[in-house]
Design an enzyme around this catalytic site. Structure first.
Site, mmCIF file in Angstrom:
data_model
loop_
_atom_site.group_PDB
_atom_site.id
_atom_site.type_symbol
_atom_site.label_atom_id
_atom_site.label_comp_id
_atom_site.label_asym_id
_atom_site.label_seq_id
_atom_site.Cartn_x
_atom_site.Cartn_y
_atom_site.Cartn_z
ATOM 1 N N SER A 145 53.442 -99.589 15.087
ATOM 2 C CA SER A 145 52.620 -98.579 14.415
ATOM 3 C C SER A 145 51.287 -98.499 15.143
ATOM 4 O O SER A 145 50.866 -99.466 15.782
ATOM 5 C CB SER A 145 52.363 -99.005 12.959
ATOM 6 O OG SER A 145 51.386 -98.171 12.352
ATOM 7 N N TYR A 158 50.319 -105.139 6.445
ATOM 8 C CA TYR A 158 51.132 -104.226 7.259
ATOM 9 C C TYR A 158 50.747 -104.361 8.736
ATOM 10 O O TYR A 158 51.614 -104.487 9.614
ATOM 11 C CB TYR A 158 50.906 -102.791 6.767
ATOM 12 C CG TYR A 158 51.711 -101.744 7.499
ATOM 13 C CD1 TYR A 158 53.066 -101.576 7.256
ATOM 14 C CD2 TYR A 158 51.102 -100.898 8.441
ATOM 15 C CE1 TYR A 158 53.808 -100.598 7.925
ATOM 16 C CE2 TYR A 158 51.825 -99.926 9.111
ATOM 17 C CZ TYR A 158 53.179 -99.780 8.847
ATOM 18 O OH TYR A 158 53.906 -98.817 9.511
#
Ligand SMILES: NC(=O)c1ccc[n+]([C@@H]2O[C@H](COP(=O)([O-])OP(=O)(O)OC[C@H]3O[C@@H](n4cnc5c(N)ncnc54)[C@H](O)[C@@H]3O)[C@@H](O)[C@H]2O)c1
Length: 268
Positions: A145, A158
């Protein structure tokens, strides 16, 4: 081609492609993109209903398999079944994932472990399965990401899992290069999927956020899928161990706030 180790897959036509998290979002778009190239797609997910329905759209409903990426035995079983069906693993895309959002002070141990277990351990089990079972010349594409590249407030759990995915990608790329197996990851920015359709993200001002993206829009899952396909194709035959940002320019840098644009393009 003059390379001495040129055993890479030459064509996606007929290639056996295992995709995790294929019931929706980026995984579903990626599965459809591989199917459009004539690949033998094995879509997997924990969401059986949506997984089968998505697979039916590109003619692979009968190959859908239940795979919880956190389950070591389940990985073995899926690859065994692929081999038994005459399709030894050639390409793997690790797209299963989820996100939680909270300041570190409010992040529960359970939540942190859930992120690491799904996003990082799940990818580890996939990469390890590839190391053990993938045919020489194959390709692995992991999904990290932009938040695994640029540290982002409220995305500690995350982000930690996604920074970890980039480390795994590089180690695997080095270790598997001699077998012609390439391992890369994509780092999507803000992509229009259901991943943020959870209460943790309710307070995010999406319109304001979009104004911080140089391209001034969110990405579509299909735009990530095309890059993933590229990283599995012979067209990218000399690329391994890289992070490819698919983020509309967000990771490229920042714009200094001025009196005319006090809040635009300044998120990073
Ligand atoms: N959407 C974005 O903006 C964005 C940005 C950067 C990275 N990503 C990453 O892309 C990947 C795909 O995300 P998405 O946006 O398509 O999300 P999504 O929520 O649309 O899809 C995620 C899929 O993973 C599946 N899944 C969840 N837990 C699983 C498990 N234990 N085993 C197997 N499958 C499981 C879900 O059922 C779902 O089908 C994720 O790794 C995510 O972190 C997404």
């Amino acid at each position: 081609m003059s390379g001495t180790q040129d055993n890479r897959i030459l064509d996606l036509e007929g290639a056996a492609v295992l995709i995790t998290g294929a019931a929706k979002g980026i995984g579903a778009a990626t599965a459809a993109a591989f199917a459009a190239r004539g690949a033998v797609v094995y879509p997997t997910d924990v969401d059986v209903e949506r997984g089968r329905a998505a697979a039916a759209e590109y003619g692979a409903a009968e190959r859908f398999k239940v795979l919880d990426v956190r389950d070591e035995q389940a990985w073995e079983k899926v690859v065994d079944e692929m081999e038994a069906e005459g399709h030894p693993l050639q390409v793997m895309v690790n797209s299963a994932g989820a996100a939680i959002r909270a300041p570190l002070a409010d992040t529960s141990l359970e939540g942190f472990r859930r992120m690491v277990d799904l996003n990082l351990v799940g990818t580890f089990l996939g990469v390890r399965t590839a190391a053990r079972r993938m045919v020489d010349g194959g390709a692995v594409v992991n999904i990290s990401s932009l938040r695994g590249v640029v540290a982002t407030a409220e995305l500690g759990a995350y982000g930690a899992s996604k920074f970890g995915v980039r480390a795994l990608t590089r180690v695997a790329a080095i270790e598997l290069a001699h077998r012609g197996i390439r391992v890369n990851d994509v780092c999507p920015g803000s992509i229009d999927t259901e991943i943020t359709a959870v209460p943790d993200f309710d307070h995010v001002d999406v319109a304001k956020y979009v104004r911080t993206i140089p391209m001034q829009r969110r990405g579509a899952p299909e735009e990530v899928a095309e890059v993933i396909v590229f990283l599995a194709e012979p067209r990218s035959s000399y690329i391994t161990g890289v992070d490819l940002l698919v983020d509309g320019g967000t990771g490229a840098g920042v714009t200094t706030p001025t009196k005319n644009n006090p809040e635009e393009n300044t998120e990073n």
